[in-house]
Every structure is written in structure tokens, then in C-alpha cells.
Design a protein around this motif. Structure first.
Motif, PDB file in Angstrom:
ATOM      1  N   UNK A 145      51.153   0.921  50.721  1.00  0.00           N
ATOM      2  CA  UNK A 145      51.020   2.362  50.586  1.00  0.00           C
ATOM      3  C   UNK A 145      50.035   2.892  51.618  1.00  0.00           C
ATOM      4  N   UNK A 146      50.045   4.180  51.774  1.00  0.00           N
ATOM      5  CA  UNK A 146      49.163   4.827  52.737  1.00  0.00           C
ATOM      6  C   UNK A 146      47.702   4.485  52.426  1.00  0.00           C
ATOM      7  N   UNK A 186      61.057  -5.806  59.965  1.00  0.00           N
ATOM      8  CA  UNK A 186      62.484  -5.705  59.697  1.00  0.00           C
ATOM      9  C   UNK A 186      62.804  -6.190  58.278  1.00  0.00           C
ATOM     10  N   UNK A 187      63.951  -5.756  57.778  1.00  0.00           N
ATOM     11  CA  UNK A 187      64.317  -5.976  56.384  1.00  0.00           C
ATOM     12  C   UNK A 187      64.305  -7.458  56.007  1.00  0.00           C
ATOM     13  N   UNK A 221      59.900   3.727  55.035  1.00  0.00           N
ATOM     14  CA  UNK A 221      60.900   2.691  54.760  1.00  0.00           C
ATOM     15  C   UNK A 221      62.258   3.302  55.031  1.00  0.00           C
ATOM     16  N   UNK A 222      62.940   2.814  56.044  1.00  0.00           N
ATOM     17  CA  UNK A 222      64.233   3.371  56.440  1.00  0.00           C
ATOM     18  C   UNK A 222      65.322   2.947  55.466  1.00  0.00           C
ATOM     19  N   UNK A 223      66.447   3.654  55.536  1.00  0.00           N
ATOM     20  CA  UNK A 223      67.580   3.321  54.670  1.00  0.00           C
ATOM     21  C   UNK A 223      68.119   1.926  54.963  1.00  0.00           C
ATOM     22  N   UNK A 224      67.870   1.436  56.165  1.00  0.00           N
ATOM     23  CA  UNK A 224      68.309   0.093  56.524  1.00  0.00           C
ATOM     24  C   UNK A 224      67.449  -0.989  55.886  1.00  0.00           C
ATOM     25  N   UNK A 225      66.301  -0.582  55.330  1.00  0.00           N
ATOM     26  CA  UNK A 225      65.396  -1.555  54.728  1.00  0.00           C
ATOM     27  C   UNK A 225      64.246  -1.937  55.630  1.00  0.00           C
TER      28      UNK A 225
END
Length: 452
Positions: A82-83, A70-71, A48-52
Motif C-alpha cells: 500500500x501507499x 510482473x504478474x 495494479x493493472x488489469x493484466x496483474x
């Protein structure tokens, strides 16, 4: 479309295109060839990137594909994968141009099997709706001021703490009865239905809350059970359903008399705040005081009016005695005058009747004489007729065949009852009947001798 968009066109067979143009053309080709599709697989390399935005790999036993969500879409997912999670994604097949990587753009994500569960949910909902369990006309109103509230949930559930906190804050005076049950697992639906029926049988609550905190559709599935729906519909008290979050809907929500978005909202709907109770009581007390004051004022004015009209008892009795005497005199005259008139009329009519009534005494004497003569003549006539009848009876008695038989004679008849008077009517070896005075006998004829 330019030649760069279609590298196989006749106009651009010998043209040279860039890598970017190639990737763009392939991306458009993929997007046109594969519309939005549901794809099942296992989550791997989730980030999960900081951009969401979410980046992960979707794989199965034999292949894998890169995926991005995308966010703007990820915020409506309802859970964070989860994995190793088995999921189903609704995605558009495309190509990431800068790297030339084939990937899928995920529009929606759900846990694996949710589609089948949703279909089962819709089938059960349609069946119960057709049975009338969700009809609005069978929904009952929630009591405005409940004294006792029942709660069907797990004693360890966070939803119970939320409900108790809300009730202590809003209505600390309300009694609470807990009907413990599992709210997740294979046996949960049966226990929830049993707890609801227990509350209905005891009938010790004014309203019943069936609640649980949020979770996946699998976690809430025990509230999509037919026996739970029927237990709610048949409950003897109104039922508020507060299962999951605002976006979660279960069969219990449709069967309940009222649906709450959350367990806390269910508590708020079940109990009127204590402040509202007190405000209502204060308003009622104010209205009551005003009504009593208005009633007392009206009574005081009425008393004043009556006191001004009130006379002395002695004067009142004297006035009523005079009125009574006047009424008695008037009544006496009113009765005497018609009576005198009627008496005079009767005397006059009696005189007229006596003057016109004939003297019937001679006629009555003549009638008595005729009656006496009639009686004497009828008696003499009856005596003569009786004597004539006696003579005829004596003659008839002399002619009676029975008397002849009694003197020793007999009557002879054949088998047909014909009276035989001549020997010629007899035949030898025949049977005749001889009637005597005291009976008859059958006689066989041996021979016949005619009279010489």
C-alpha cells in the motif's frame, strides 16, 4: 555484437545509431553492471493493472526510481503493498526502451525488516535444533480418537471459528477447552507459553491445538519465540501447530508434534470424523457378532461330540470298579513277589554269616583279665610314685632358704645382688642389703673386723 551494440567501437566511431539501439545498449549495460540486488525504500504511486502487473515508485528521502513487478512474480508476493509501505525488493536494474526511462524490474518483495527477522528466525531455529527440540524421536503420535481437544488461540481470532466449525462438522461429540491468549503483539509470546503450560498442568485434553490465522512475518513473530517452543516441547500432551497459511513456517511448527498447514487442517488432524468412529464401531460390532457365532457353533459341535462319547453313569462306575480291582490285584502281586524274594535272600545271607562268624568269647574273657591286671598294676605304680614324690617334697622343704631365714639367719648382698660370704667382701662406709625371713633392710657398714 554489431556496431549498434557498441557505439564506442573503432569500427563505428562515425556511424549513426537509432534511439532504440541506444536504449537497448544502455539497458544491457545496466543489467550487466547491476545484478539482482536488494533495495529498500517506500512505496509510492502504486498501481495494479488489469493484466496483474504492479507499477509503483520506490523512494527514500533523497531520490526515487520507477519499478515494475510482473504478474508472474507478483502472485507469489504474499501481500499487496500500500501507499507508504516500507519494503525491500530484489530487483534488476534496467531501462524501459520505449520511453528511455531508467527503472527496476522487481523479482521479489518483502516488508522492510523481514530480512533481519528471517536471520533471527534461522539463528533461533539452529539453536533449538541443536538442543534437540526438533528431533523426530521425541515427536508423539496424535491420538486416533480424542475425547477432549484443547485450543490455544485468541477468542476473537477467525482461526478459532474455523477450528470450531471443522470440529462441529467432523466430530460434534468431542469436548473442546479454550485456553485464551493474545496471538499478536509484544506480550503475545509470553501469554501463549503460559496458556500452553496451563493446559499441560491441567492435563484435561487428549491433544492440544496451537493456532492462528495468516499474516505477515511480523504478525506471526510471537510464534517464533524460544519460550513458546519450550512450552510446546514440554507439554504433557501431543501438540498440533496450525499457524498461518500453508507457506508460513514458525518455530512453533518445528517444536510441535505435528504441523498443520492451516487452523482448519489442524482441527481435521486432531479429530477423527464422527462417521469414521461409527464405521469403526459398526465394523467392530460385525466382527464381534461373527466371532460369537463362530464360538457358539464350535461349542455346539464339541457338545455333540462329547454327548456321543458319554456313557451311562452306572456303566461308567462299573467299568471303573473293574479297572480298579484289576489294578489293585496287579499291585498286590507286584509288591508281594519282590518282598518274598528279599526275605529269602536275607535268610540265606544270615545263615552264611552265622556259619562264618568266629567265637570271640574266650578272647573277650582273656581281654577282660588283662584289663583287670593292667588296672591293678597302674594303681600300685601310681601309689609308689606318689610316696616317692612326697619324700622328695619333704627333703626340698628342708633345704628351702626361707626356712633357714625363719630360724633367725639372714642373707647379705651388695648393690649388685651378689651374696656376701666373707668379711673380706665388705668395705667400710658401704651399704649392703640384709634379707630376713619377713623382708629386707639396707644397712650401712661402719667397720669390718675379720675373724681371728
Amino acid at each position: 555484437m554489431t556496431t549498434y551494440d557498441r557505439p564506442d567501437s573503432a569500427a563505428g566511431q562515425n556511424a549513426v545509431i537509432t534511439v532504440s539501439a541506444l536504449n537497448q545498449a544502455v539497458a544491457r549495460l545496466l543489467e550487466r553492471s547491476f545484478p539482482l540486488t536488494w533495495i529498500a525504500g517506500e512505496i509510492s504511486n502504486f498501481t495494479r493493472a488489469s493484466s496483474g502487473h504492479w507499477y509503483f515508485t520506490l523512494k527514500d528521502d533523497a531520490a526515487q526510481v520507477r519499478a515494475v513487478m510482473f504478474r508472474g512474480r507478483a502472485q507469489y508476493a504474499g501481500f499487496v503493498p500500500r501507499e507508504g509501505d516500507k519494503v525491500e525488493v530484489r530487483a534488476l536494474v534496467t531501462l524501459y526502451g520505449p520511453r528511455g526511462d531508467y527503472q527496476i524490474n522487481v523479482e521479489a518483495i518483502r516488508r522492510a525488516g523481514v530480512g533481519a527477522l528471517f536471520e533471527a528466525f534461522m539463528r533461533l531455529k539452529e539453536r533449538l535444533s541443536a538442543a534437540g527440540l526438533f528431533d523426530e524421536d521425541r515427536k508423539r503420535a496424535i491420538p486416533l480418537f480424542a475425547r477432549t481437544i484443547g485450543i490455544v488461540t485468541s477468542p476473537q481470532a477467525a482461526a478459532l471459528r474455523d477450528v470450531l466449525t471443522a470440529l462441529r462438522r467432523r466430530a460434534p461429540h468431542v469436548n473442546i477447552v479454550l485456553y485464551p491468549t493474545l496471538v499478536q503483539g509484544q506480550l503475545a509470546a509470553e501469554q501463549i507459553a503460559l496458556a500452553i503450560r496451563t493446559a499441560s498442568h491441567r492435563a484435561e485434553c487428549d491433544v492440544l491445538i496451537v493456532c492462528r490465522g495468516g499474516g505477515s512475518i511480523e504478525d506471526l513473530w510471537c510464534f517464533n519465540d524460544e519460550q513458546v517452543a519450550y512450552a510446546i516441547a514440554e507439554c504433557s500432551m501431543p501438540v498440533i501447530s496450525g499457524v498461518g497459511h500453508e507457506t508460513d513456517f514458525t518455530i512453533a511448527d518445528f517444536a510441535a508434534d505435528l504441523r498443520a498447514a492451516t487452523p482448519t487442517a489442524a482441527a481435521e488432524l486432531a479429530a477423527t470424523p464422527r462417521g469414521d468412529w461409527l464405521a469403526s464401531l459398526r465394523a467392530d460390532a460385525t466382527d464381534l457378532r461373527r466371532a460369537m457365532r463362530r464360538t457358539l457353533n464350535d461349542a455346539a459341535q464339541t457338545l455333540d461330540n462329547h454327548s456321543r462319547r458319554l456313557l451311562s453313569p452306572t456303566a461308567r462306575i462299573r467299568q471303573q470298579r473293574l479297572e480298579l480291582l484289576a489294578l489293585s490285584t496287579a499291585m498286590m502281586h507286584a509288591n508281594r513277589t519282590p518282598l518274598n524274594q528279599a526275605r529269602h535272600t536275607l535268610e540265606r545271607l544270615a545263615g552264611r554269616l552265622a556259619a562264618q562268624r568266629p567265637d570271640t568269647r574266650p578272647v573277650r574273657a582273656h581281654l577282660a583279665a588283662l584289663q583287670h591286671r593292667c588296672t591293678v598294676n597302674i594303681g600300685a605304680r601310681v601309689q609308689r610314685e606318689r610316696e616317692a614324690l612326697g619324700a622328695l617334697a619333704a627333703q626340698l622343704e628342708l633345704l628351702n632358704p626361707q626356712r633357714t631365714l625363719e630360724r633367725g639367719y639372714a642373707i647379705v648382698t651388695d648393690r649388685q645382688g651378689t651374696i656376701l660370704r666373707s668379711p673380706a667382701q665388705l668395705q667400710p662406709r658401704t651399704t649392703v642389703t640384709v634379707r630376713l625371713a619377713e623382708g629386707s633392710a639396707d644397712v650401712d657398714v661402719a667397720g669390718v673386723q675379720p675373724t681371728l
